[in-house]
Design a protein around this motif. Structure first.
Motif, mmCIF file in Angstrom:
data_model
loop_
_atom_site.group_PDB
_atom_site.id
_atom_site.type_symbol
_atom_site.label_atom_id
_atom_site.label_comp_id
_atom_site.label_asym_id
_atom_site.label_seq_id
_atom_site.Cartn_x
_atom_site.Cartn_y
_atom_site.Cartn_z
ATOM 1 N N ARG A 122 33.199 -18.143 11.743
ATOM 2 C CA ARG A 122 32.704 -19.503 11.975
ATOM 3 C C ARG A 122 31.637 -19.474 13.057
ATOM 4 O O ARG A 122 31.640 -18.579 13.905
ATOM 5 C CB ARG A 122 33.810 -20.409 12.512
ATOM 6 C CG ARG A 122 34.963 -20.604 11.589
ATOM 7 C CD ARG A 122 36.194 -21.073 12.349
ATOM 8 N NE ARG A 122 37.365 -20.890 11.505
ATOM 9 C CZ ARG A 122 37.715 -21.725 10.550
ATOM 10 N NH1 ARG A 122 37.017 -22.825 10.332
ATOM 11 N NH2 ARG A 122 38.770 -21.473 9.803
ATOM 12 N N GLY A 123 30.772 -20.489 13.067
ATOM 13 C CA GLY A 123 29.802 -20.674 14.137
ATOM 14 C C GLY A 123 29.045 -19.398 14.473
ATOM 15 O O GLY A 123 28.566 -18.691 13.595
ATOM 16 N N LEU A 173 34.834 -33.224 8.494
ATOM 17 C CA LEU A 173 34.561 -31.912 9.093
ATOM 18 C C LEU A 173 35.664 -31.428 10.042
ATOM 19 O O LEU A 173 36.064 -30.261 9.951
ATOM 20 C CB LEU A 173 33.194 -31.913 9.791
ATOM 21 C CG LEU A 173 31.990 -32.084 8.838
ATOM 22 C CD1 LEU A 173 30.682 -32.030 9.621
ATOM 23 C CD2 LEU A 173 31.987 -31.044 7.734
ATOM 24 N N PRO A 174 36.207 -32.277 10.949
ATOM 25 C CA PRO A 174 37.239 -31.746 11.873
ATOM 26 C C PRO A 174 38.436 -31.151 11.137
ATOM 27 O O PRO A 174 38.918 -30.077 11.513
ATOM 28 C CB PRO A 174 37.629 -32.974 12.706
ATOM 29 C CG PRO A 174 36.439 -33.877 12.635
ATOM 30 C CD PRO A 174 35.843 -33.668 11.270
ATOM 31 N N VAL A 187 37.455 -27.823 9.657
ATOM 32 C CA VAL A 187 37.336 -26.799 10.703
ATOM 33 C C VAL A 187 38.718 -26.294 11.123
ATOM 34 O O VAL A 187 38.917 -25.097 11.342
ATOM 35 C CB VAL A 187 36.579 -27.366 11.937
ATOM 36 C CG1 VAL A 187 36.643 -26.407 13.118
ATOM 37 C CG2 VAL A 187 35.126 -27.671 11.576
ATOM 38 N N ASP A 230 42.042 -23.212 7.174
ATOM 39 C CA ASP A 230 41.460 -21.925 6.800
ATOM 40 C C ASP A 230 40.743 -22.026 5.467
ATOM 41 O O ASP A 230 40.419 -21.009 4.849
ATOM 42 C CB ASP A 230 42.542 -20.835 6.754
ATOM 43 C CG ASP A 230 42.723 -20.191 8.126
ATOM 44 O OD1 ASP A 230 41.851 -20.403 9.004
ATOM 45 O OD2 ASP A 230 43.736 -19.506 8.326
ATOM 46 N N PHE A 244 27.514 -27.523 8.565
ATOM 47 C CA PHE A 244 28.829 -26.871 8.456
ATOM 48 C C PHE A 244 28.988 -25.790 9.527
ATOM 49 O O PHE A 244 30.007 -25.694 10.201
ATOM 50 C CB PHE A 244 29.013 -26.223 7.075
ATOM 51 C CG PHE A 244 29.166 -27.209 5.943
ATOM 52 C CD1 PHE A 244 30.045 -28.283 6.046
ATOM 53 C CD2 PHE A 244 28.450 -27.060 4.770
ATOM 54 C CE1 PHE A 244 30.206 -29.181 5.002
ATOM 55 C CE2 PHE A 244 28.597 -27.954 3.727
ATOM 56 C CZ PHE A 244 29.473 -29.017 3.834
ATOM 57 N N ALA A 284 29.327 -27.128 13.019
ATOM 58 C CA ALA A 284 30.618 -27.801 13.235
ATOM 59 C C ALA A 284 31.765 -26.803 13.327
ATOM 60 O O ALA A 284 32.849 -27.139 13.797
ATOM 61 C CB ALA A 284 30.883 -28.788 12.112
ATOM 62 N N GLY A 285 31.552 -25.556 12.831
ATOM 63 C CA GLY A 285 32.621 -24.560 12.874
ATOM 64 C C GLY A 285 33.362 -24.381 11.558
ATOM 65 O O GLY A 285 34.436 -23.768 11.515
ATOM 66 N N VAL A 286 32.791 -24.907 10.471
ATOM 67 C CA VAL A 286 33.394 -24.703 9.147
ATOM 68 C C VAL A 286 33.115 -23.258 8.715
ATOM 69 O O VAL A 286 32.023 -22.735 8.949
ATOM 70 C CB VAL A 286 32.767 -25.683 8.117
ATOM 71 C CG1 VAL A 286 33.295 -25.408 6.707
ATOM 72 C CG2 VAL A 286 33.032 -27.127 8.522
ATOM 73 N N ALA A 287 34.102 -22.609 8.092
ATOM 74 C CA ALA A 287 33.890 -21.254 7.566
ATOM 75 C C ALA A 287 33.100 -21.376 6.254
ATOM 76 O O ALA A 287 33.541 -22.045 5.322
ATOM 77 C CB ALA A 287 35.230 -20.581 7.313
#
Ligand code: ZN
Length: 428
Positions: free
Chosen positions: A33-34, A296-297, A300, A303, A327, A330-333
């Motif tokens: 992520r990120g 999104l939260p 995130v 998994d 994405f 925001a930290g989405v994989a």
């Protein structure tokens, strides 16, 4: 279940003089992520030793050549001098529809002349036009088509493929499609992950009666697929013109009752709230062109991987692409896949998908590579075996005839894959 064929153990293999080895090694057991999506774990002047189909050591060429075991067994070991080329994990193509018989050339021309994807579907084109060919074809003929595609994927660096049914849309033809995938997988050295996509669209004979069709998917098809151990995942096309949120939840629940994991086509044409689906722990939600910030939260925190398939946007001639930057930030994989299919994405090239990710979705080359390897493996729940070059993992590697990894998405529309290694054996 992953169908792999390893008829005999390959000879030990060592790759030396790798200009850039992209290990994609991880320190955490979660999808990237990120900022971690950009960390390729590069080793310059590297070597990789493979034994018994697995990677056993990774390091500098000079250290590998001093290794006592290698010195002693040099004659038993196949050596590949990579001559400064780039080596990375074999691509994990986590979203494909390979079970069809013909390209959709009429749809292609209609779209060029201005018809939309949905207008073509309304006129009997689209997914429904592939039904007839699949329903009439023999299992052997379908398996032959799938095997041809898998063979071509290897030559482009792909070593793990998710393969969906979904052009049969009746019990018999869906089972036949999954059996064709299994038959092809048995003859292919890479890993194939089969997915049941009976809920692709409502077939013409159930037009206007989608509830009845969903009942058949849940009560007849899913139990038969599970009984025959024909799929690992159940997929649903959740969108306008296909299946609604309630129907999707019903299908996910039925999948879970039969021990099958969930994944879905989501938000390609219209927005559907995602949070209600996350309790089914889908491995991946794919397309994701239309996603609300409010979702999104939860995404995130899960998994669940967002698998982006820009080949579809490209081939449908759309000016809009999924918002990968939103994405990632925001930290989405995020993973990348080809969405290989006859209607909206007839490409089997992961480097092409990566090139589109860079130019159209503003992903960096490093992010695109991680999304096409380790995060694809997470999207198939195979990250313990696939997607990175680390001791203990399957020896699935791609050698690219470039000096710098950024060239892989840069040289679009050509195949720079020089060799593909699957389970420690060289295949292309
Ligand atoms: Zn698809």
């Amino acid at each position: 279940m992953i169908a792999t064929t390893r008829p005999r153990q390959p000879r030990p293999l060592v790759l030396v003089n790798i200009g850039q080895l992209l290990t994609l090694r991880s320190t955490t057991l979660r999808p990237r992520r990120g900022a971690s999506l950009s960390k390729l774990g590069i080793i310059q002047d590297a070597a990789v030793l493979c034994l018994g189909g697995k990677i056993v050591s990774v390091g500098k060429t000079e250290d590998a050549l001093r290794d006592p075991w290698l010195k002693k067994n040099r004659k038993k070991v196949t050596e590949i001098d990579c001559g400064g080329r780039v080596v990375l994990p074999g691509f994990v193509d986590s979203h494909t529809h390979p079970v069809f018989t013909e390209p959709r050339l009429v749809d292609f021309e209609k779209r060029i002349a201005g018809a939309s994807y949905e207008e073509i579907a309304e006129a009997g084109g689209g997914i429904r036009s592939s039904l007839e060919g699949v329903r009439k074809a023999s299992k052997a003929a379908l398996a032959g088509k799938v095997l041809d595609v898998l063979g071509e994927m290897v030559s482009h660096g792909t070593t793990t493929v998710e393969a969906k049914s979904g052009y049969g849309l009746c019990l018999e033809s869906e089972l036949k499609s999954l059996e064709a995938i299994r038959a092809a997988a048995r003859q292919w050295p890479g890993a194939v992950v089969p997915t049941f996509l009976g809920a692709h669209v409502v077939p013409p004979e159930y037009r206007g009666r989608s509830r009845e069709y969903v009942d058949i998917v849940c009560k007849k098809m899913i139990p038969a697929v599970a009984k025959g151990k024909l799929a690992q995942f159940v997929d649903v096309f959740c969108d306008r013109g296909a299946f609604n949120a309630e129907e999707t939840a019903q299908i996910f629940a039925a999948a879970g009752e039969h021990g099958l994991a969930a994944r879905a086509h989501m938000g390609q044409l219209s927005e559907t709230p995602l949070e209600p689906f996350l309790k089914y722990r889908p491995a991946s939600l794919d397309h994701m062109d239309h996603v609300n910030d409010a979702d999104l939260p939860a995404l995130v925190a899960s998994d669940t991987v967002a698998t982006l398939v820009p080949g579809a946007n490209y081939f449908l001639g759309l000016s809009q692409y999924p918002n990968a930057r939103r994405f990632i930030e925001a930290g989405v994989a995020v993973a990348l896949a080809t969405d290989y299919n006859p209607g909206s994405s007839p490409t089997l090239s992961m480097p092409m998908a990566m090139s589109l990710a860079c130019t159209q979705m503003k992903m960096s080359p490093a992010e695109a590579i991680a999304a096409a390897t380790i995060n694809g493996a997470w999207a198939l729940r195979l990250a313990d075996r696939k997607g990175s070059i680390e001791p203990g993992k399957d020896a699935d590697l791609a050698v690219f005839d470039v000096k710098d990894y950024r060239e892989i998405p840069y040289w679009f529309g050509v195949n720079r894959c020089a060799a593909t290694i699957i389970g420690g054996a060289v295949h292309a």
